[in-house]
Write a protein that holds these residues in place. Structure first.
Motif, mmCIF file in Angstrom:
data_model
loop_
_atom_site.group_PDB
_atom_site.id
_atom_site.type_symbol
_atom_site.label_atom_id
_atom_site.label_comp_id
_atom_site.label_asym_id
_atom_site.label_seq_id
_atom_site.Cartn_x
_atom_site.Cartn_y
_atom_site.Cartn_z
ATOM 1 N N ARG A 155 28.713 72.851 87.432
ATOM 2 C CA ARG A 155 29.530 72.316 86.343
ATOM 3 C C ARG A 155 28.646 71.838 85.189
ATOM 4 O O ARG A 155 29.002 71.996 84.017
ATOM 5 C CB ARG A 155 30.402 71.172 86.867
ATOM 6 N N LEU A 156 27.489 71.256 85.496
ATOM 7 C CA LEU A 156 26.599 70.779 84.441
ATOM 8 C C LEU A 156 25.946 71.933 83.681
ATOM 9 O O LEU A 156 25.569 71.781 82.520
ATOM 10 C CB LEU A 156 25.529 69.873 85.037
ATOM 11 N N LEU A 157 25.785 73.086 84.340
ATOM 12 C CA LEU A 157 25.229 74.250 83.645
ATOM 13 C C LEU A 157 26.107 74.633 82.458
ATOM 14 O O LEU A 157 25.619 75.160 81.455
ATOM 15 C CB LEU A 157 25.104 75.429 84.614
ATOM 16 N N ALA A 158 27.392 74.349 82.565
ATOM 17 C CA ALA A 158 28.332 74.698 81.499
ATOM 18 C C ALA A 158 28.047 73.946 80.198
ATOM 19 O O ALA A 158 28.564 74.318 79.144
ATOM 20 C CB ALA A 158 29.768 74.424 81.947
ATOM 21 N N HIS A 159 27.213 72.904 80.232
ATOM 22 C CA HIS A 159 26.818 72.224 79.000
ATOM 23 C C HIS A 159 25.800 73.049 78.211
ATOM 24 O O HIS A 159 25.571 72.773 77.033
ATOM 25 C CB HIS A 159 26.210 70.853 79.314
ATOM 26 N N HIS A 160 25.192 74.034 78.848
ATOM 27 C CA HIS A 160 24.120 74.804 78.218
ATOM 28 C C HIS A 160 24.504 76.252 77.906
ATOM 29 O O HIS A 160 23.806 76.915 77.153
ATOM 30 C CB HIS A 160 22.888 74.817 79.133
ATOM 31 N N MET A 161 25.597 76.717 78.494
ATOM 32 C CA MET A 161 25.956 78.125 78.359
ATOM 33 C C MET A 161 27.470 78.295 78.294
ATOM 34 O O MET A 161 28.214 77.522 78.911
ATOM 35 C CB MET A 161 25.432 78.937 79.560
ATOM 36 N N GLN A 162 27.889 79.331 77.578
ATOM 37 C CA GLN A 162 29.293 79.725 77.523
ATOM 38 C C GLN A 162 29.428 81.152 78.032
ATOM 39 O O GLN A 162 28.530 81.977 77.873
ATOM 40 C CB GLN A 162 29.824 79.676 76.088
ATOM 41 N N ARG A 163 30.564 81.428 78.633
ATOM 42 C CA ARG A 163 30.916 82.800 79.007
ATOM 43 C C ARG A 163 31.570 83.472 77.791
ATOM 44 O O ARG A 163 32.457 82.900 77.163
ATOM 45 C CB ARG A 163 31.877 82.777 80.187
ATOM 46 N N VAL A 164 31.140 84.679 77.476
ATOM 47 C CA VAL A 164 31.778 85.457 76.416
ATOM 48 C C VAL A 164 32.271 86.772 77.013
ATOM 49 O O VAL A 164 31.492 87.505 77.640
ATOM 50 C CB VAL A 164 30.820 85.728 75.240
ATOM 51 N N ALA A 173 35.721 88.316 72.378
ATOM 52 C CA ALA A 173 35.447 89.176 71.233
ATOM 53 C C ALA A 173 35.980 90.564 71.563
ATOM 54 O O ALA A 173 35.950 90.978 72.726
ATOM 55 C CB ALA A 173 33.945 89.235 70.946
ATOM 56 N N PRO A 174 36.458 91.294 70.563
ATOM 57 C CA PRO A 174 36.937 92.652 70.832
ATOM 58 C C PRO A 174 35.766 93.602 71.051
ATOM 59 O O PRO A 174 34.729 93.497 70.389
ATOM 60 C CB PRO A 174 37.707 93.005 69.560
ATOM 61 N N LEU A 175 35.934 94.522 71.978
ATOM 62 C CA LEU A 175 34.947 95.579 72.205
ATOM 63 C C LEU A 175 35.309 96.755 71.306
ATOM 64 O O LEU A 175 36.419 97.287 71.383
ATOM 65 C CB LEU A 175 34.953 96.004 73.668
ATOM 66 N N THR A 176 34.386 97.146 70.467
ATOM 67 C CA THR A 176 34.637 98.211 69.505
ATOM 68 C C THR A 176 33.513 99.233 69.563
ATOM 69 O O THR A 176 32.442 98.978 70.137
ATOM 70 C CB THR A 176 34.734 97.655 68.071
ATOM 71 N N ALA A 177 33.749 100.361 68.933
ATOM 72 C CA ALA A 177 32.719 101.401 68.906
ATOM 73 C C ALA A 177 31.454 100.911 68.225
ATOM 74 O O ALA A 177 30.345 101.335 68.577
ATOM 75 C CB ALA A 177 33.265 102.652 68.213
ATOM 76 N N ASP A 178 31.592 99.997 67.257
ATOM 77 C CA ASP A 178 30.410 99.567 66.508
ATOM 78 C C ASP A 178 29.684 98.372 67.133
ATOM 79 O O ASP A 178 28.594 98.022 66.677
ATOM 80 C CB ASP A 178 30.750 99.282 65.041
ATOM 81 N N ASN A 179 30.249 97.755 68.165
ATOM 82 C CA ASN A 179 29.482 96.684 68.825
ATOM 83 C C ASN A 179 29.203 96.974 70.293
ATOM 84 O O ASN A 179 28.599 96.152 70.985
ATOM 85 C CB ASN A 179 30.170 95.323 68.662
ATOM 86 N N LEU A 221 26.032 89.509 67.232
ATOM 87 C CA LEU A 221 26.889 90.473 67.900
ATOM 88 C C LEU A 221 28.157 90.647 67.068
ATOM 89 O O LEU A 221 28.956 89.717 66.953
ATOM 90 C CB LEU A 221 27.235 89.983 69.308
ATOM 91 N N PRO A 222 28.351 91.805 66.427
ATOM 92 C CA PRO A 222 29.505 91.992 65.555
ATOM 93 C C PRO A 222 30.821 91.648 66.248
ATOM 94 O O PRO A 222 31.022 91.963 67.426
ATOM 95 C CB PRO A 222 29.442 93.491 65.213
ATOM 96 N N HIS A 223 31.680 90.961 65.512
ATOM 97 C CA HIS A 223 33.033 90.570 65.934
ATOM 98 C C HIS A 223 33.044 89.460 66.983
ATOM 99 O O HIS A 223 34.118 89.083 67.459
ATOM 100 C CB HIS A 223 33.829 91.776 66.465
ATOM 101 N N ALA A 224 31.860 88.951 67.367
ATOM 102 C CA ALA A 224 31.779 87.899 68.379
ATOM 103 C C ALA A 224 31.373 86.589 67.720
ATOM 104 O O ALA A 224 30.858 86.568 66.601
ATOM 105 C CB ALA A 224 30.763 88.292 69.447
ATOM 106 N N PRO A 225 31.599 85.459 68.401
ATOM 107 C CA PRO A 225 31.169 84.177 67.837
ATOM 108 C C PRO A 225 29.680 84.193 67.504
ATOM 109 O O PRO A 225 28.868 84.753 68.248
ATOM 110 C CB PRO A 225 31.467 83.185 68.969
ATOM 111 N N ALA A 226 29.326 83.588 66.386
ATOM 112 C CA ALA A 226 27.922 83.524 65.994
ATOM 113 C C ALA A 226 27.130 82.771 67.052
ATOM 114 O O ALA A 226 27.617 81.807 67.653
ATOM 115 C CB ALA A 226 27.797 82.825 64.644
#
Length: 361
Positions: free
Chosen positions: A169-178, A202-208, A229-234
């Motif tokens: 649970r504490l690892l979640a302070h350092h990382m997010q699942r995308v 994020a949407p999966l597209t041909a360009d990412n 990563l295009p179309h994904a959170p910065a």
């Protein structure tokens, strides 16, 4: 001696008792992180996606991290048999590293593999008529949000490892699942909260697609992170296996149908940092119900003893073989060829299910 270990959750076993193992019942196929270990399934994957599943077309969610995501991208080609062959050949032969290669060198090699593997096929992969591909990556937060120097990366992962040693649970302070997902299937079951990790999409597209696959397989310290990563959170992206190593996900929430999981081990380990913590294995956790509809297929100890070095190919082979690239490639291809036994035994089980072979998961 059997080459396969077959384990089933209670709902999966009930389906087997009622119908046998039918392609029509398979709704989700996960594929774990694990580097070269995934090569062992080339022949099984070719049969699964090139022959058996197409006999019963339906919408299926394919969920993968790292090499698992690469395998499932092969499954989404118009010609999956050729794609799995190409992936295996590239993965074995293109990774000819000098002693102590730099992160930029390894990253360049992996970029080249992905480009030669999926380049020109992006459109067919993201628009497959039946498969819905979901690629898992890890987005850093806190010290891992935007590290610029190796020492910053070391400090960030050091803090993450210490946190994880206390509690996942504490690892979640350092990382997010995308979840970089098929636009036709938002995979709500992956986005509704089910653990401590903040899950972004994020949407999966041909360009990412190529960058999504690279991000999902970006090993800390070994490779450079993906910083855009295009179309994904910065943010800064790393290997999806850091959070979801063996994909201990809430499958029973997603479907009443079968989850068919070809896996290279008999246990599901939640995160990469949990490998040395057997008490973290998914079947021992409070979330065991997540796996009720999972059928786990893995190589048996007898099968492993037949392989070079008596185990699956893995990243330890790079330092072991050093600059003897041809010897490593020969042994990896030997292991891949032995994987025909896994395919043949699963095919035989489909034709004549023997439930005496099935263990509880």
């Amino acid at each position: 001696m059997s080459s396969l270990v077959i384990q089933a959750g209670p709902r999966a076993l009930a389906l087997l008792q009622k119908n046998g193992l039918r392609a029509a019942d398979v709704a989700i196929i996960p594929a774990a992180a694990g580097g070269p270990k995934g090569l062992i399934f080339q022949h099984l994957d070719q049969w699964l996606f090139g022959d058996w599943l197409p006999r019963s077309p339906r919408e299926r969610a394919l969920v993968g991290a790292s090499i698992g995501a690469w395998r499932l991208a092969a499954a989404c080609h118009a010609d999956p048999v050729a794609a799995f062959e190409r992936l295996s050949t590239l993965y074995c032969e293109q990774q000819r590293y000098p002693n102590k290669p730099s992160a930029s060198f390894v990253t360049a090699v992996c970029r080249r593999i992905i480009d030669h593997f999926v380049g020109g096929h992006e459109g067919e992969i993201v628009a497959h008529p039946h498969h819905r591909l979901h690629v898992l990556a890890t987005r850093g937060t806190r010290l891992l949000a935007a590290p610029q120097r190796p020492l910053s990366v070391m400090a960030g992962f050091g803090a993450a490892a210490l946190s994880n040693a206390v509690s996942r649970r504490l690892l979640a302070h350092h990382m997010q699942r995308v979840v970089i997902h098929d636009q036709r299937d938002a995979a709500a079951w992956l986005h509704q909260p089910f653990d401590a990790f903040d899950t972004r999409s994020a949407p999966l597209t041909a360009d990412n697609l190529q960058l999504a696959l690279l991000a999902s397989g970006t090993l800390p310290f070994v490779m450079e992170p993906v910083r855009s990563l295009p179309h994904a959170p910065a943010g800064t992206y790393w290997d999806g296996g850091l959070v979801d190593y063996h994909l201990a996900l809430p499958y029973s929430r997603a479907t009443g149908d079968l989850v068919l999981y070809p896996h290279f081990g008999e246990h599901i380990v939640p995160g990469w940092l949990d490998k040395q913590m057997p008490w973290r294995r998914a079947a021992r956790s409070v979330n065991r119900g997540w796996l009720d509809n999972v059928l786990l297929i893995s190589p048996s100890p007898e099968f492993l003893r037949r392989l070079p070095r008596g185990r699956l190919p893995d990243r330890r082979d790079f330092p072991h073989y050093g600059l003897e690239h041809d010897r490593r490639i020969r042994d990896w291809k030997h292991a891949i060829a032995e994987g025909e036994r896994l395919r043949d035994e699963l095919s035989a089980f489909v034709e004549r299910p023997d439930l005496d072979l099935v263990r509880p998961l």
